[in-house]
Design an enzyme around this catalytic site. Structure first.
Site, PDB file in Angstrom:
ATOM      1  N   CYS A  37      -4.256  -4.510  -6.568  1.00  0.00           N
ATOM      2  CA  CYS A  37      -2.929  -4.133  -6.452  1.00  0.00           C
ATOM      3  C   CYS A  37      -2.643  -2.830  -5.436  1.00  0.00           C
ATOM      4  CB  CYS A  37      -2.112  -3.735  -7.713  1.00  0.00           C
ATOM      5  SG  CYS A  37      -2.706  -2.439  -8.539  1.00  0.00           S
ATOM      6  N   HIS A  97      -0.976  -0.007 -12.295  1.00  0.00           N
ATOM      7  CA  HIS A  97      -0.298  -1.122 -11.445  1.00  0.00           C
ATOM      8  C   HIS A  97       0.723  -0.642 -10.451  1.00  0.00           C
ATOM      9  CE1 HIS A  97      -0.587  -5.124 -10.227  1.00  0.00           C
ATOM     10  NE2 HIS A  97       0.968  -5.339 -10.589  1.00  0.00           N
ATOM     11  N   HIS A 111       3.018  -8.530  -5.536  1.00  0.00           N
ATOM     12  CA  HIS A 111       1.917  -7.544  -6.090  1.00  0.00           C
ATOM     13  C   HIS A 111       0.512  -8.453  -6.328  1.00  0.00           C
ATOM     14  CE1 HIS A 111       2.331  -9.138 -10.546  1.00  0.00           C
ATOM     15  NE2 HIS A 111       3.334  -9.674  -9.838  1.00  0.00           N
TER      16      HIS A 111
END
Length: 274
Positions: A89, A144, A156
């Site tokens: 990510c 994240h 993402h």
């Protein structure tokens, strides 16, 4: 004593459990704990997508950023990855900003959160970043990150699906939401390209006052008059009875000088004629 079949089942179950804990994490160390980002069966949201629209009305920088992000859709997830063979990510965010705008961001999601200026989810604009605590720490440990693309969606790198577009209001992401932020240099680029009002749109500094041009126009419309001069001496002109050219009457000063000259001439004549 356990059979070989039982031992094989236990080993397979252990491997499967360990695979659930994979994510972009906050460190590239092989000893770091990593977490799953997008569980299957997320409820209360639009399904994940493989594309998104880029409005033509976006600023050039936003358009470039989202265009670059879109090129990464379908790239598989790889922890610590930074290329098209696999990306996590924070690696996705790093590459998109670097390739599209030549802006260098930190490598991991927690550092990227510190790098950004915080803002509320309601103030997100395309290109801003949105952060999550997928470790289950109540939003205290960012693990994240995604790039907001508009319409409540983000791009993402999911540990289970690779680079995809997801709904930020899905139950899972609402529950793990840890904050949002913007890259200051990115926003500055957008602000510097904001069109400035043209001179015709800008208010006059002498608002309400008649401009020089208008004053000149008004003056041109007024009738031009010449006042008679009364301060200068004038001579009366009387026409001659015989039609000879008109002669001007001598002024008192001229008459006085003429009398003096006559007296002086008479005096001189009397002296020289003795």
């Amino acid at each position: 004593m356990m059979s070989r079949l039982s031992i094989s089942i236990l080993v397979s179950a252990s491997i499967a459990c360990s695979m659930l804990f994979v994510s972009c994490g906050t460190s590239r160390s092989s000893n770091a704990t990593v977490y799953k980002t997008t569980p299957a069966g997320t409820r209360g949201s639009r399904p994940d997508k493989k594309t998104f629209d880029i409005p033509a009305s976006l600023a050039p920088q936003s358009h470039a950023l989202l265009t670059e992000a879109k090129r990464w859709i379908g790239t598989p997830y790889r922890y610590g990855g930074e290329d098209r063979n696999g990306v996590d990510c924070s690696g996705l965010v790093l590459n998109v900003y670097r390739s599209a705008l030549q802006l260098k961001l930190p490598r991991n999601s927690a550092a990227q959160a510190d790098f950004c200026k915080p803002l509320s989810k309601a103030m997100l604009m395309p290109g801003d970043l949105i952060f999550f605590d997928t470790a289950g720490g109540g939003g205290k440990k960012i693990s994240h990150v995604g790039i907001y693309v508009g319409d409540g969606m983000m791009i993402h790198s999911s540990s289970s699906k690779g680079v995809i577009v997801s709904d930020i209001n899905a139950d899972y992401f609402k529950r793990t939401f840890a904050g949002a932020g913007y890259v200051e240099k990115y926003r500055d680029m957008i602000a510097s390209n904001t069109p400035k009002p043209s001179p015709a749109q800008q208010p006059s500094k002498n608002s309400g006052a008649v401009t020089v041009e208008k004053r000149n126009e008004a003056a041109a419309e007024e009738p031009f008059t010449l006042s008679p001069v009364t301060s200068l001496p004038t001579r009366k002109v009387t026409p001659a009875a015989t039609g000879t050219p008109k002669t001007a009457e001598p002024t008192p000063e001229e008459a006085r000088k003429k009398v003096l000259n006559t007296l002086i001439e008479q005096k001189l004549d009397s002296i020289f004629n003795r």
